[in-house]
Motif scaffolding. Structure first.
Motif, PDB file in Angstrom:
ATOM      1  N   VAL A   1       0.796  -1.423  -0.021  1.00 47.10           N
ATOM      2  CA  VAL A   1      -0.095   0.306  -0.158  1.00 47.10           C
ATOM      3  C   VAL A   1       1.140   1.246   0.102  1.00 47.10           C
ATOM      4  O   VAL A   1       1.648   1.322   0.927  1.00 47.10           O
ATOM      5  CB  VAL A   1      -1.008  -0.006   1.187  1.00 47.10           C
ATOM      6  CG1 VAL A   1      -1.879   1.105   1.205  1.00 47.10           C
ATOM      7  CG2 VAL A   1      -1.806  -1.221   1.209  1.00 47.10           C
TER       8      VAL A   1
ATOM      9  N   ALA B   1       0.534   1.270  -9.303  1.00 44.81           N
ATOM     10  CA  ALA B   1      -0.539   0.383  -9.551  1.00 44.81           C
ATOM     11  C   ALA B   1      -0.121  -0.729 -10.473  1.00 44.81           C
ATOM     12  O   ALA B   1      -0.525  -2.169 -10.442  1.00 44.81           O
ATOM     13  CB  ALA B   1      -1.968   1.174  -9.794  1.00 44.81           C
TER      14      ALA B   1
ATOM     15  N   THR C   1      -1.515  -0.983  -4.196  1.00 47.92           N
ATOM     16  CA  THR C   1      -2.687  -0.549  -4.098  1.00 47.92           C
ATOM     17  C   THR C   1      -2.369   0.778  -3.523  1.00 47.92           C
ATOM     18  O   THR C   1      -1.638   1.023  -2.540  1.00 47.92           O
ATOM     19  CB  THR C   1      -3.583  -1.183  -3.030  1.00 47.92           C
ATOM     20  OG1 THR C   1      -3.727  -2.610  -3.171  1.00 47.92           O
ATOM     21  CG2 THR C   1      -4.933  -0.140  -2.836  1.00 47.92           C
TER      22      THR C   1
ATOM     23  N   TYR D   1      -8.109   7.599 -10.586  1.00 50.23           N
ATOM     24  CA  TYR D   1      -8.807   6.265 -10.039  1.00 50.23           C
ATOM     25  C   TYR D   1      -9.252   5.429 -11.353  1.00 50.23           C
ATOM     26  O   TYR D   1      -9.075   4.250 -11.423  1.00 50.23           O
ATOM     27  CB  TYR D   1      -9.869   7.041  -9.243  1.00 50.23           C
ATOM     28  CG  TYR D   1     -10.865   5.640  -8.595  1.00 50.23           C
ATOM     29  CD1 TYR D   1     -10.452   4.997  -7.700  1.00 50.23           C
ATOM     30  CD2 TYR D   1     -11.678   5.231  -9.472  1.00 50.23           C
ATOM     31  CE1 TYR D   1     -11.411   3.999  -6.938  1.00 50.23           C
ATOM     32  CE2 TYR D   1     -12.585   4.149  -9.011  1.00 50.23           C
ATOM     33  CZ  TYR D   1     -12.245   3.706  -7.751  1.00 50.23           C
ATOM     34  OH  TYR D   1     -13.225   2.603  -7.348  1.00 50.23           O
TER      35      TYR D   1
ATOM     36  N   ASP E   1      -5.771  -2.763 -12.753  1.00 50.02           N
ATOM     37  CA  ASP E   1      -5.080  -2.977 -11.594  1.00 50.02           C
ATOM     38  C   ASP E   1      -5.772  -2.742 -10.109  1.00 50.02           C
ATOM     39  O   ASP E   1      -7.168  -2.638 -10.152  1.00 50.02           O
ATOM     40  CB  ASP E   1      -3.918  -1.716 -11.744  1.00 50.02           C
ATOM     41  CG  ASP E   1      -3.175  -1.904 -12.836  1.00 50.02           C
ATOM     42  OD1 ASP E   1      -2.890  -2.861 -13.305  1.00 50.02           O
ATOM     43  OD2 ASP E   1      -2.698  -0.909 -13.448  1.00 50.02           O
ATOM     44  N   ASN E   2      -5.021  -2.877  -9.161  1.00 53.08           N
ATOM     45  CA  ASN E   2      -5.994  -2.662  -7.744  1.00 53.08           C
ATOM     46  C   ASN E   2      -6.779  -1.716  -7.589  1.00 53.08           C
ATOM     47  O   ASN E   2      -5.968  -0.493  -8.016  1.00 53.08           O
ATOM     48  CB  ASN E   2      -4.755  -2.975  -6.700  1.00 53.08           C
ATOM     49  CG  ASN E   2      -4.124  -4.479  -6.243  1.00 53.08           C
ATOM     50  OD1 ASN E   2      -4.746  -5.228  -7.110  1.00 53.08           O
ATOM     51  ND2 ASN E   2      -3.178  -4.386  -5.749  1.00 53.08           N
ATOM     52  N   GLU E   3      -7.690  -1.734  -7.093  1.00 54.45           N
ATOM     53  CA  GLU E   3      -8.658  -0.600  -6.728  1.00 54.45           C
ATOM     54  C   GLU E   3      -7.814   0.491  -5.978  1.00 54.45           C
ATOM     55  O   GLU E   3      -7.741   0.063  -4.691  1.00 54.45           O
ATOM     56  CB  GLU E   3     -10.122  -0.871  -6.333  1.00 54.45           C
ATOM     57  CG  GLU E   3     -11.047   0.281  -6.182  1.00 54.45           C
ATOM     58  CD  GLU E   3     -12.359  -0.088  -5.718  1.00 54.45           C
ATOM     59  OE1 GLU E   3     -12.622  -1.326  -5.309  1.00 54.45           O
ATOM     60  OE2 GLU E   3     -13.116   0.846  -5.457  1.00 54.45           O
ATOM     61  N   PRO E   4      -7.799   1.950  -6.195  1.00 53.15           N
ATOM     62  CA  PRO E   4      -7.024   2.847  -5.394  1.00 53.15           C
ATOM     63  C   PRO E   4      -8.065   3.382  -4.356  1.00 53.15           C
ATOM     64  O   PRO E   4      -9.167   3.042  -4.611  1.00 53.15           O
ATOM     65  CB  PRO E   4      -6.497   3.953  -6.325  1.00 53.15           C
ATOM     66  CG  PRO E   4      -7.231   3.611  -7.695  1.00 53.15           C
ATOM     67  CD  PRO E   4      -7.831   2.361  -7.358  1.00 53.15           C
TER      68      PRO E   4
ATOM     69  N   PHE F   1      -6.657  -0.770   5.034  1.00 53.60           N
ATOM     70  CA  PHE F   1      -5.680  -1.563   4.758  1.00 53.60           C
ATOM     71  C   PHE F   1      -4.915  -2.287   5.808  1.00 53.60           C
ATOM     72  O   PHE F   1      -4.174  -3.279   5.502  1.00 53.60           O
ATOM     73  CB  PHE F   1      -4.667  -0.796   3.685  1.00 53.60           C
ATOM     74  CG  PHE F   1      -5.605  -0.278   2.456  1.00 53.60           C
ATOM     75  CD1 PHE F   1      -6.121  -0.960   1.478  1.00 53.60           C
ATOM     76  CD2 PHE F   1      -5.606   1.365   2.327  1.00 53.60           C
ATOM     77  CE1 PHE F   1      -6.844  -0.289   0.380  1.00 53.60           C
ATOM     78  CE2 PHE F   1      -6.006   1.890   1.176  1.00 53.60           C
ATOM     79  CZ  PHE F   1      -6.646   1.199   0.345  1.00 53.60           C
TER      80      PHE F   1
END
Ligand code: NAP
Length: 252
Positions: free
Chosen positions: A18, A37, A42, A57, A65-68, A94
């Motif tokens: 993160v 990302a 994240t 976003y 990619d991972n949701e920010p 997180f």
């Protein structure tokens, strides 16, 4: 510093990490957040303008990619509680933080010290120097819990930190370098938090255009071109680098 020869970062380089990026809505911060990302992180996107953060976003999500996460924050007016709230929110959402990029900055104005407006002096020092100090302080407890963490700062060109008319911007960046060095020294025996700065060099962004309005920007590199340095420095690939000011472009 040049990157390792033919540097090819692993696609999973920042997997499960993160990473908080300030000034993530535009320029170098935006390009770097997207690259983080793409390499599995994240990202927590913070910046002044919500719609810019939302656009970043959307691009990250569209890329699969991972949701920010988005955390709009105007650093010129943010209070101590806001920084603590940002770090607390990351912990709640997180439960970890592996990296912090202090990148947001304002130029202020290029003018002799005699004429530097007081309000602008306060604003530039607040955004460029005080905010990274307080945000870093708020994030340190979480970063200490990570097994491998990095704190990065966007520095600037050496002459902008010591030449006439650069005023509050130059002073703030000189101060930010000092903050990085002091923090790096304090964390010297804490081998898992690397602390460094990057001077991106001249890059085609809004801030650069404000500083050099007469310049032909078409000769400048794009934010994407320096983002790889920010990726390398945020990742375990740069283990061993600590307390350094890294040049993202070689001098001509
Ligand atoms: N571009 C260059 O040639 C160059 C050279 C040396 C160093 N740098 C450094 O690189 C970093 C990134 O700059 P850039 O060139 O990418 O410029 P940029 O495109 O103008 O980006 C600056 C970012 O900082 C954010 N920001 C400004 N004031 C803020 C505030 N009060 N609160 C929260 N966020 C704020 C902006 O948000 P909004 O978009 O919402 O306004 C923007 O996302 C800066 O630290 C700069 O000093 C750049």
């Amino acid at each position: 510093m040049s990157l390792p020869n033919n540097y090819q970062p692993a696609t999973s380089l920042l997997k499960d990490r993160v990473i908080l990026v300030t000034g993530a809505g535009d320029g170098i911060g935006k390009a770097t957040a997207k690259l983080y990302a793409q390499h599995g992180a994240t990202v927590v996107l913070t910046g002044r303008t919500s719609h810019k953060l939302e656009a970043v976003y959307d691009e990250i999500v569209a890329n699969g990619d991972n949701e920010p996460a988005i955390f709009p924050l105007d650093l010129s007016t943010a209070k101590h509680e806001d920084f603590l709230g940002l770090a607390g929110g990351i912990n709640q959402e997180f439960g970890r933080l592996d990296g912090l990029l202090n990148n947001a900055a304002e130029l202020g104005t290029l003018t002799p010290i005699d004429h530097y407006p007081y309000d602008l002096l306060q604003r530039v020092l607040t955004v460029n120097l005080e905010a990274p100090f307080v945000l870093t302080q708020a994030c340190l407890p979480l970063l200490r819990q990570a097994t491998d963490a990095a704190i990065l700062f966007s520095s600037t060109e050496p002459y902008e930190k010591s030449s006439a008319y650069w005023g509050a911007y130059g002073i703030s960046k000189q101060g930010l370098d000092a903050f990085m060095l002091i923090l790096a020294d304090e964390l010297e025996n804490n081998t898992h938090i690397r602390v460094n700065s990057i001077n991106p060099g001249p890059v085609r962004t809004r801030l650069r255009n404000l500083a050099y309005p007469a310049e032909d920007m078409s000769n400048l590199v794009m934010p994407d071109d320096v983002a790889l340095h920010y990726l390398y420095m945020m990742s375990p690939d740069s283990q061993g680098l600590h307390g350094q000011i890294i040049e993202a472009q070689t001098r001509k």
